[in-house]
Scaffold this motif. Structure first.
Motif, PDB file in Angstrom:
ATOM      1  N   ARG A 120      15.997 -51.813 -51.857  1.00  0.00           N
ATOM      2  CA  ARG A 120      16.984 -52.518 -51.047  1.00  0.00           C
ATOM      3  C   ARG A 120      18.384 -52.358 -51.586  1.00  0.00           C
ATOM      4  N   GLN A 121      18.541 -51.706 -52.743  1.00  0.00           N
ATOM      5  CA  GLN A 121      19.869 -51.523 -53.332  1.00  0.00           C
ATOM      6  C   GLN A 121      19.867 -50.284 -54.217  1.00  0.00           C
ATOM      7  N   THR A 122      21.054 -49.842 -54.609  1.00  0.00           N
ATOM      8  CA  THR A 122      21.149 -48.716 -55.537  1.00  0.00           C
ATOM      9  C   THR A 122      20.741 -49.194 -56.935  1.00  0.00           C
ATOM     10  N   GLY A 123      20.339 -48.261 -57.771  1.00  0.00           N
ATOM     11  CA  GLY A 123      20.014 -48.587 -59.162  1.00  0.00           C
ATOM     12  C   GLY A 123      18.672 -49.283 -59.335  1.00  0.00           C
ATOM     13  N   SER A 124      17.709 -48.975 -58.492  1.00  0.00           N
ATOM     14  CA  SER A 124      16.408 -49.651 -58.576  1.00  0.00           C
ATOM     15  C   SER A 124      15.464 -48.978 -59.568  1.00  0.00           C
ATOM     16  N   PRO A 125      14.808 -49.788 -60.422  1.00  0.00           N
ATOM     17  CA  PRO A 125      13.812 -49.251 -61.350  1.00  0.00           C
ATOM     18  C   PRO A 125      12.431 -49.150 -60.707  1.00  0.00           C
ATOM     19  N   ARG A 126      12.261 -49.731 -59.500  1.00  0.00           N
ATOM     20  CA  ARG A 126      10.970 -49.683 -58.805  1.00  0.00           C
ATOM     21  C   ARG A 126      11.216 -49.836 -57.304  1.00  0.00           C
ATOM     22  N   CYS A 127      10.199 -49.534 -56.539  1.00  0.00           N
ATOM     23  CA  CYS A 127      10.253 -49.687 -55.095  1.00  0.00           C
ATOM     24  C   CYS A 127       9.407 -50.897 -54.702  1.00  0.00           C
ATOM     25  N   VAL A 128       9.637 -51.400 -53.504  1.00  0.00           N
ATOM     26  CA  VAL A 128       8.851 -52.526 -52.994  1.00  0.00           C
ATOM     27  C   VAL A 128       8.173 -52.109 -51.699  1.00  0.00           C
ATOM     28  N   ARG A 129       6.960 -52.639 -51.469  1.00  0.00           N
ATOM     29  CA  ARG A 129       6.239 -52.377 -50.222  1.00  0.00           C
ATOM     30  C   ARG A 129       6.941 -53.174 -49.121  1.00  0.00           C
ATOM     31  N   PHE A 130       7.031 -52.600 -47.939  1.00  0.00           N
ATOM     32  CA  PHE A 130       7.655 -53.353 -46.858  1.00  0.00           C
ATOM     33  C   PHE A 130       6.687 -53.550 -45.704  1.00  0.00           C
ATOM     34  N   HIS A 143       5.345 -50.773 -56.387  1.00  0.00           N
ATOM     35  CA  HIS A 143       5.953 -49.668 -57.105  1.00  0.00           C
ATOM     36  C   HIS A 143       6.801 -48.737 -56.248  1.00  0.00           C
ATOM     37  N   TYR A 144       6.509 -47.912 -55.429  1.00  0.00           N
ATOM     38  CA  TYR A 144       7.376 -46.851 -54.915  1.00  0.00           C
ATOM     39  C   TYR A 144       7.584 -46.910 -53.392  1.00  0.00           C
ATOM     40  N   MET A 145       8.180 -45.929 -52.666  1.00  0.00           N
ATOM     41  CA  MET A 145       8.452 -46.087 -51.225  1.00  0.00           C
ATOM     42  C   MET A 145       8.912 -44.895 -50.381  1.00  0.00           C
ATOM     43  N   ASP A 146       9.040 -45.140 -49.037  1.00  0.00           N
ATOM     44  CA  ASP A 146       9.576 -44.178 -48.069  1.00  0.00           C
ATOM     45  C   ASP A 146       9.754 -44.909 -46.747  1.00  0.00           C
ATOM     46  N   LEU A 147      10.917 -44.840 -46.141  1.00  0.00           N
ATOM     47  CA  LEU A 147      11.188 -45.565 -44.896  1.00  0.00           C
ATOM     48  C   LEU A 147      10.900 -44.719 -43.666  1.00  0.00           C
ATOM     49  N   PRO A 148      10.496 -45.351 -42.549  1.00  0.00           N
ATOM     50  CA  PRO A 148      10.402 -44.611 -41.287  1.00  0.00           C
ATOM     51  C   PRO A 148      11.799 -44.145 -40.886  1.00  0.00           C
ATOM     52  N   ALA A 149      11.889 -43.054 -40.164  1.00  0.00           N
ATOM     53  CA  ALA A 149      13.168 -42.439 -39.809  1.00  0.00           C
ATOM     54  C   ALA A 149      14.213 -43.402 -39.232  1.00  0.00           C
ATOM     55  N   PRO A 150      13.880 -44.326 -38.317  1.00  0.00           N
ATOM     56  CA  PRO A 150      14.934 -45.185 -37.761  1.00  0.00           C
ATOM     57  C   PRO A 150      15.605 -46.079 -38.799  1.00  0.00           C
ATOM     58  N   PHE A 151      14.977 -46.326 -39.938  1.00  0.00           N
ATOM     59  CA  PHE A 151      15.525 -47.248 -40.924  1.00  0.00           C
ATOM     60  C   PHE A 151      16.158 -46.541 -42.123  1.00  0.00           C
ATOM     61  N   GLN A 152      16.118 -45.222 -42.168  1.00  0.00           N
ATOM     62  CA  GLN A 152      16.559 -44.499 -43.356  1.00  0.00           C
ATOM     63  C   GLN A 152      18.048 -44.608 -43.627  1.00  0.00           C
ATOM     64  N   SER A 153      18.877 -44.775 -42.612  1.00  0.00           N
ATOM     65  CA  SER A 153      20.313 -44.737 -42.850  1.00  0.00           C
ATOM     66  C   SER A 153      21.002 -46.077 -42.587  1.00  0.00           C
ATOM     67  N   ARG A 154      20.262 -47.162 -42.514  1.00  0.00           N
ATOM     68  CA  ARG A 154      20.918 -48.453 -42.317  1.00  0.00           C
ATOM     69  C   ARG A 154      20.397 -49.470 -43.323  1.00  0.00           C
ATOM     70  N   PRO A 155      21.187 -50.491 -43.600  1.00  0.00           N
ATOM     71  CA  PRO A 155      20.765 -51.495 -44.587  1.00  0.00           C
ATOM     72  C   PRO A 155      19.472 -52.186 -44.161  1.00  0.00           C
ATOM     73  N   ILE A 156      18.677 -52.573 -45.126  1.00  0.00           N
ATOM     74  CA  ILE A 156      17.400 -53.243 -44.862  1.00  0.00           C
ATOM     75  C   ILE A 156      17.607 -54.735 -45.062  1.00  0.00           C
ATOM     76  N   ARG A 157      17.179 -55.535 -44.103  1.00  0.00           N
ATOM     77  CA  ARG A 157      17.295 -56.984 -44.224  1.00  0.00           C
ATOM     78  C   ARG A 157      15.899 -57.555 -44.402  1.00  0.00           C
ATOM     79  N   ALA A 158      15.716 -58.219 -45.540  1.00  0.00           N
ATOM     80  CA  ALA A 158      14.420 -58.854 -45.788  1.00  0.00           C
ATOM     81  C   ALA A 158      14.410 -60.211 -45.112  1.00  0.00           C
ATOM     82  N   CYS A 159      13.242 -60.660 -44.691  1.00  0.00           N
ATOM     83  CA  CYS A 159      13.112 -61.976 -44.084  1.00  0.00           C
ATOM     84  C   CYS A 159      13.528 -63.015 -45.110  1.00  0.00           C
TER      85      CYS A 159
END
Length: 161
Positions: A120-130, A143-159
């Motif tokens: 969710r931010q730069t400088g991450s030591p790990r990834c989170v499952r979404f 631990h790690y990650m990959d976003l679907p294409a529609p979400f790759q270039s915009r900020p992610i808002r967690a609930c």
């Protein structure tokens, strides 16, 4: 860069003395001896940011390390979530969103998160499952990650944010 000149005709290699003194000494930590054969004088030369003093010489910090200050005798490791690929760096680069680095002293670009994981931010030591529900993501630290294409270039808002 600071220069201090000393007479060297009475000192062994790697040491300096003040003009007229009979006592020889080494340059302070973070400084290096630079000899000039032109006038038989030496100078203590402050090591610049991105380097450290080793055996009275300024030496670049190795990749995976950095030094933001002038005049030090050590280099700092890049911390988890950061890296650098070149010698002589003043800073480490933060991992981009979607990438991570779990270890320190990283000398390569950060790893991409596997499918189903994000940062969710730069400088991450790990990834989170979404988990996507309606207008936000529920994340579980894993631990790690990959976003679907529609979400790759915009900020992610967690609930809950």
């Amino acid at each position: 860069m600071f220069l201090i000149f000393f007479k060297t005709d009475i000192c062994p290699p790697g040491q300096v003395s003040r003009g007229g003194d009979t006592i020889c000494f080494s340059c302070p930590i973070g400084w290096a001896v630079y000899n000039s054969t032109e006038d038989n004088r030496a100078q203590c030369l402050e090591c610049l940011a991105g380097s450290r003093s080793v055996d009275m010489k300024c030496t670049k910090c190795k990749s995976g390390f950095h030094q933001p200050e002038n005049g030090t005798g050590f280099c700092l490791p890049c911390i988890p979530g950061e890296f650098n690929t070149k010698d002589g760096m003043k800073t480490c680069s933060k991992c981009a969103i979607g990438t991570f680095s779990p270890s320190k002293e990283r000398t390569e670009a950060c790893e991409e998160c596997p499918k189903g994981f994000i940062t969710r931010q730069t400088g991450s030591p790990r990834c989170v499952r979404f988990y996507h529900t309606s207008n936000c993501f529920h994340s579980l630290i894993v631990h790690y990650m990959d976003l679907p294409a529609p979400f790759q270039s915009r900020p992610i808002r967690a609930c809950g944010d």
